[in-house]
Write a protein that holds these residues in place. Sequence first.
Motif, PDB file in Angstrom:
ATOM      1  N   THR A 688      67.629 -64.348  90.111  1.00  0.00           N
ATOM      2  CA  THR A 688      66.891 -63.085  90.033  1.00  0.00           C
ATOM      3  C   THR A 688      67.415 -62.117  91.085  1.00  0.00           C
ATOM      4  O   THR A 688      67.852 -62.524  92.164  1.00  0.00           O
ATOM      5  N   VAL A 689      67.353 -60.838  90.756  1.00  0.00           N
ATOM      6  CA  VAL A 689      67.880 -59.785  91.630  1.00  0.00           C
ATOM      7  C   VAL A 689      66.724 -58.939  92.124  1.00  0.00           C
ATOM      8  O   VAL A 689      65.849 -58.527  91.345  1.00  0.00           O
ATOM      9  N   HIS A 690      66.740 -58.676  93.422  1.00  0.00           N
ATOM     10  CA  HIS A 690      65.698 -57.859  94.036  1.00  0.00           C
ATOM     11  C   HIS A 690      66.382 -56.759  94.845  1.00  0.00           C
ATOM     12  O   HIS A 690      67.148 -57.039  95.762  1.00  0.00           O
ATOM     13  N   LEU A 691      66.112 -55.493  94.470  1.00  0.00           N
ATOM     14  CA  LEU A 691      66.630 -54.353  95.234  1.00  0.00           C
ATOM     15  C   LEU A 691      65.646 -54.042  96.343  1.00  0.00           C
ATOM     16  O   LEU A 691      64.472 -53.739  96.087  1.00  0.00           O
ATOM     17  N   LEU A 692      66.097 -54.141  97.578  1.00  0.00           N
ATOM     18  CA  LEU A 692      65.210 -53.978  98.725  1.00  0.00           C
ATOM     19  C   LEU A 692      64.720 -52.541  98.826  1.00  0.00           C
ATOM     20  O   LEU A 692      65.475 -51.585  98.607  1.00  0.00           O
ATOM     21  N   GLN A 693      63.451 -52.414  99.170  1.00  0.00           N
ATOM     22  CA  GLN A 693      62.848 -51.119  99.428  1.00  0.00           C
ATOM     23  C   GLN A 693      62.774 -50.926 100.941  1.00  0.00           C
ATOM     24  O   GLN A 693      61.924 -51.510 101.612  1.00  0.00           O
ATOM     25  N   LEU A 694      63.673 -50.119 101.479  1.00  0.00           N
ATOM     26  CA  LEU A 694      63.795 -49.949 102.922  1.00  0.00           C
ATOM     27  C   LEU A 694      63.248 -48.595 103.345  1.00  0.00           C
ATOM     28  O   LEU A 694      63.188 -47.656 102.538  1.00  0.00           O
ATOM     29  N   PRO A 695      62.848 -48.465 104.618  1.00  0.00           N
ATOM     30  CA  PRO A 695      62.449 -47.136 105.117  1.00  0.00           C
ATOM     31  C   PRO A 695      63.599 -46.150 104.982  1.00  0.00           C
ATOM     32  O   PRO A 695      64.749 -46.469 105.278  1.00  0.00           O
ATOM     33  N   VAL A 696      63.261 -44.952 104.513  1.00  0.00           N
ATOM     34  CA  VAL A 696      64.286 -43.945 104.247  1.00  0.00           C
ATOM     35  C   VAL A 696      64.574 -43.175 105.525  1.00  0.00           C
ATOM     36  O   VAL A 696      63.668 -42.687 106.194  1.00  0.00           O
ATOM     37  N   SER A 697      65.868 -43.077 105.867  1.00  0.00           N
ATOM     38  CA  SER A 697      66.320 -42.295 107.017  1.00  0.00           C
ATOM     39  C   SER A 697      67.462 -41.407 106.560  1.00  0.00           C
ATOM     40  O   SER A 697      68.234 -41.782 105.673  1.00  0.00           O
ATOM     41  N   PRO A 707      63.993 -40.989 114.976  1.00  0.00           N
ATOM     42  CA  PRO A 707      64.353 -42.409 115.068  1.00  0.00           C
ATOM     43  C   PRO A 707      64.526 -43.026 113.685  1.00  0.00           C
ATOM     44  O   PRO A 707      63.887 -42.632 112.714  1.00  0.00           O
ATOM     45  N   VAL A 708      65.404 -44.016 113.641  1.00  0.00           N
ATOM     46  CA  VAL A 708      65.647 -44.772 112.417  1.00  0.00           C
ATOM     47  C   VAL A 708      64.719 -45.979 112.380  1.00  0.00           C
ATOM     48  O   VAL A 708      64.501 -46.639 113.403  1.00  0.00           O
ATOM     49  N   GLU A 709      64.169 -46.251 111.218  1.00  0.00           N
ATOM     50  CA  GLU A 709      63.287 -47.395 111.067  1.00  0.00           C
ATOM     51  C   GLU A 709      64.050 -48.557 110.436  1.00  0.00           C
ATOM     52  O   GLU A 709      64.996 -48.352 109.675  1.00  0.00           O
ATOM     53  N   SER A 710      63.609 -49.757 110.772  1.00  0.00           N
ATOM     54  CA  SER A 710      64.244 -50.955 110.224  1.00  0.00           C
ATOM     55  C   SER A 710      63.197 -51.793 109.507  1.00  0.00           C
ATOM     56  O   SER A 710      61.995 -51.556 109.609  1.00  0.00           O
ATOM     57  N   ALA A 711      63.683 -52.783 108.788  1.00  0.00           N
ATOM     58  CA  ALA A 711      62.806 -53.709 108.068  1.00  0.00           C
ATOM     59  C   ALA A 711      63.285 -55.128 108.336  1.00  0.00           C
ATOM     60  O   ALA A 711      64.479 -55.363 108.546  1.00  0.00           O
ATOM     61  N   GLU A 712      62.353 -56.075 108.335  1.00  0.00           N
ATOM     62  CA  GLU A 712      62.677 -57.481 108.552  1.00  0.00           C
ATOM     63  C   GLU A 712      62.108 -58.302 107.406  1.00  0.00           C
ATOM     64  O   GLU A 712      61.006 -58.027 106.922  1.00  0.00           O
ATOM     65  N   LEU A 713      62.876 -59.275 106.963  1.00  0.00           N
ATOM     66  CA  LEU A 713      62.434 -60.157 105.899  1.00  0.00           C
ATOM     67  C   LEU A 713      63.123 -61.497 106.070  1.00  0.00           C
ATOM     68  O   LEU A 713      64.154 -61.607 106.755  1.00  0.00           O
TER      69      LEU A 713
END
Length: 931
Positions: A688-697, A707-713
């Motif tokens: 299965t394929v999952h396109l990550l939804q990341l904070p937009v910068s 500032p740039v935001e990051s995501a953790e998973l």
Amino acid sequence: MHGLFGQSGRRVPAVPRRAGESGRPHRARGARRLRSLLSVRSVAGQVFLLQLAVVVLLVAAALVVLVVQARRDSMAAARQRTLATAQTFANSPGIVAALDSPDPTAVLQPRAEAARKAAGVDAIIVYTLDGITLTHSDPSQLGKHVIGPYAEAAAGKAFTRTFEGALGLSVISAVPVRAADGSVVAIVSAPVTVQNVQHTVSRQLPVLLGGAAAALGLAAGGSALVSRRLRRQTHDLGPAEMTRMYEHHEAVLHAVREGVLIIGGDGRLLLANDEARRLLGLSTDAERRRIADLGLEEDLAELLTSARPATDEVYLAADHLLAVNKRPTAPRGPAGSVVTLRDTTELRALADRAERARERLQLLYDAGVRVGTTLDVTRTAEELAEVAVPRFADVVTVELLDQVLRGEESSGVITEMRRAAVAGIEEHRLLYPAGELIRIVAAPPSEGMTAGRAVLVRDLGTADGWRAQDPERARRILDHGIHSLLVIPLRARGVVLGTAHFWRAGATPPFEGEDVFFAEELAARAAVCIDNARRYTREHAMAVTLQHSLLPRGLPEQGALEVAHRYLPAKAGVGGDWFDVIPLSGARVALVVGDVVGHGLHAAATMGRLRTAVHNFSSVDMPAEELLDQMDALVARIDAEEVAADDEDGPGIIGATCQYAVYDPASGQLAIATAGHPAPAVVHPDGTVHLLQLPVSPPLGLGGGLPVESAELTVPEGARLVLYTDGLIEDRHRDWDLGLQALRGALTGPDRTPEDTCAAVMEAMLSDRPRDDIALLVARTRRLDPTQVAEWHVPRDPAAVAEVRTACARRLTEWGLEEQAFTAELILSELITNAIRYGAEPITVRLLRDRALIFEVADGSSTSPRLRRAKATDEGGRGLFLVAQFAERWGTRHTPAGKVIWAERSLHEGATPQAEELGEILLGQWDDTGL
């Protein structure tokens, strides 16, 4: 003038005229003109009288129509007047009250008379319902009982009727008078004699008659002017004069040098002048005969008998080329057509040359459009060959120097050339094929080429010099029917780039001198395009070389990820896409994908600067969001510097996108931040394929300091991380959403290796000519086995160091690394002692076994240690120096809770100093004088 002056110019006295003679000549001339105008023997007189008669009839008819219409209008006006008067009086205020008064006549009679005079009717009569007259214009009629057709009015319905009375034709209208409750209480009638209304028309009749007379006068004057004009044009010609004029017309018709035919609607020849008879070879009795019986050429006879018009159509008649024009005579005349014939035999050759010149100009225009559509040297040569076949030559070959094909400058020494294009022939063995290297021999065509001038060989069969290049091939060329050759050097900026060979075969006429000038012009335009393509090839090769030197040459060794990649430059030129795999401390790995806006050397150089900056920032173990913050400030600063240096002409960066992800194999955590870059995809082990939804910068350089935001998973083991640039998604044939859908389809499916994944994605997504660079990075995750990680919590007590050293030695023994124990204990002792002495609680020690042995000591302090060389008198300051000597790498990374001091020691023998070298290293810290 002769009446006032003599022949010598001297003034002579005028002879006095007798009384009555002063106006006689003028009156005589006027009388003659009038007689000529009214004479029925002249065309002008006939036209004048006819026009005058027509005008008189029209004026009389108009008067009759006006009178009839006026009488009709007067009757309608009488009906409207009586009805309006009766209705107005019946509905006037106070009439009902007057009817109820003791003496209605006394009240209504004065009103009725006033209203009658104002309305212009004969009387306004008010009747009661039983017929008693209350008002009348004749007082003697008051109070009398009248019997009339008023039943309709008494019933409440108004009416208007026409009757013949004592005064003539009259019109009367009757209108009921209603009380407040709607009941009819009386009847009002208003008669009027039509003669009283028609007197208005009678007053207008003189005006109409006067207008008619004026119109008749104007028409007569206009007719006289027209007739006078016609008299002047026909010169008062009578029938005899007109006949004579027709004879003259016939003489002129037969004297002109252009043939004239008049053909009837039945296809018979009605008239043919002498020139037409000569051109068509007609007999004297050709008139009144059918066109099909005159023995003309079939196509010309078909045109003459058809109904279609023609304009300068050329037909062959005997030895003449005739330009035929044909027009129908209808509707201005009887059915038929008039045809003119012009001999164009002498002009045909000139027309052919003009047409050939026009075709050459059109060919030059087409060459300007079709040659040089790409910046590829070989393709430009092929376009030159294709545009010249078959409109100028039957076969065209183009040879270029090898330096030109490689994008290099021409050396000027021409000993061999490579065939770049062949067009117009399918026999591959007849001429050298494309790509063949041709060595130049001393022959007239070659000598002309080396001298930079054109060589014309009109007849290859009688010329011997060109055979020296390849006698056997020359024989086959002649057997194939090729008979003429034109060799034109391709020159640009004064340098010969190659040659163009134009060949003619079969029935095509051989080349002439005027063909040389055209071929030189065609070759000059193509040479400029080839030189532009050559220079672009050189610059493109330089840019590709620079870009390849700036991209990773290979992937670093690391155990956290299995990585595969693809990079494809755009066909239009290299761009600023890049990717990176950067090993970090603690067995972690950073994945980087970026894209600089634009193409060319500037974009490639900027990409190299940004890639170097990412390496530098990652070496200090910055978090993903902080690293992109630093990159944003760097790109903005670089952009400002370039604009300031180049002023308005500076290219500028405009911005760049970047994606930075850090994967930790010990925990499976993925920290990712993006700046204007497409979101990555995660392919799970089940496909299965999952396109990550990341904070937009925003892209780098455009963030404005935000500032740039990051995501953790957490990523499962065996999952594939797919990072890419926008060139993989966007294309001229699909938009962004369709591109993402196609990418999802390419990634979905059974588990594949990263290399197979890259191949599948490129096969599904790649277009024929990508307009942007494509960078693709696929990494399959691995996890460290829990047995490969050892962790201890250390109290802030120097005595705890020994316990940790013992535990570390025991774990190394379990891992089979007993030979590393002594060095590992030394490194851990120095790191833990440093944390206890200078750091803060909590203190944690972690030992990892991967491709290297990794030591990590974490504490709650954010103060970073610094390596320095201790002085001879210092008691401390040598611990980190020892760590640096025995570890392959060491450093510090900051965490939200403090910092981590780490060190790596390679497991390969001889990579770092051995234990027996410890004494020498320690003794090297003091010199003999100090001791």
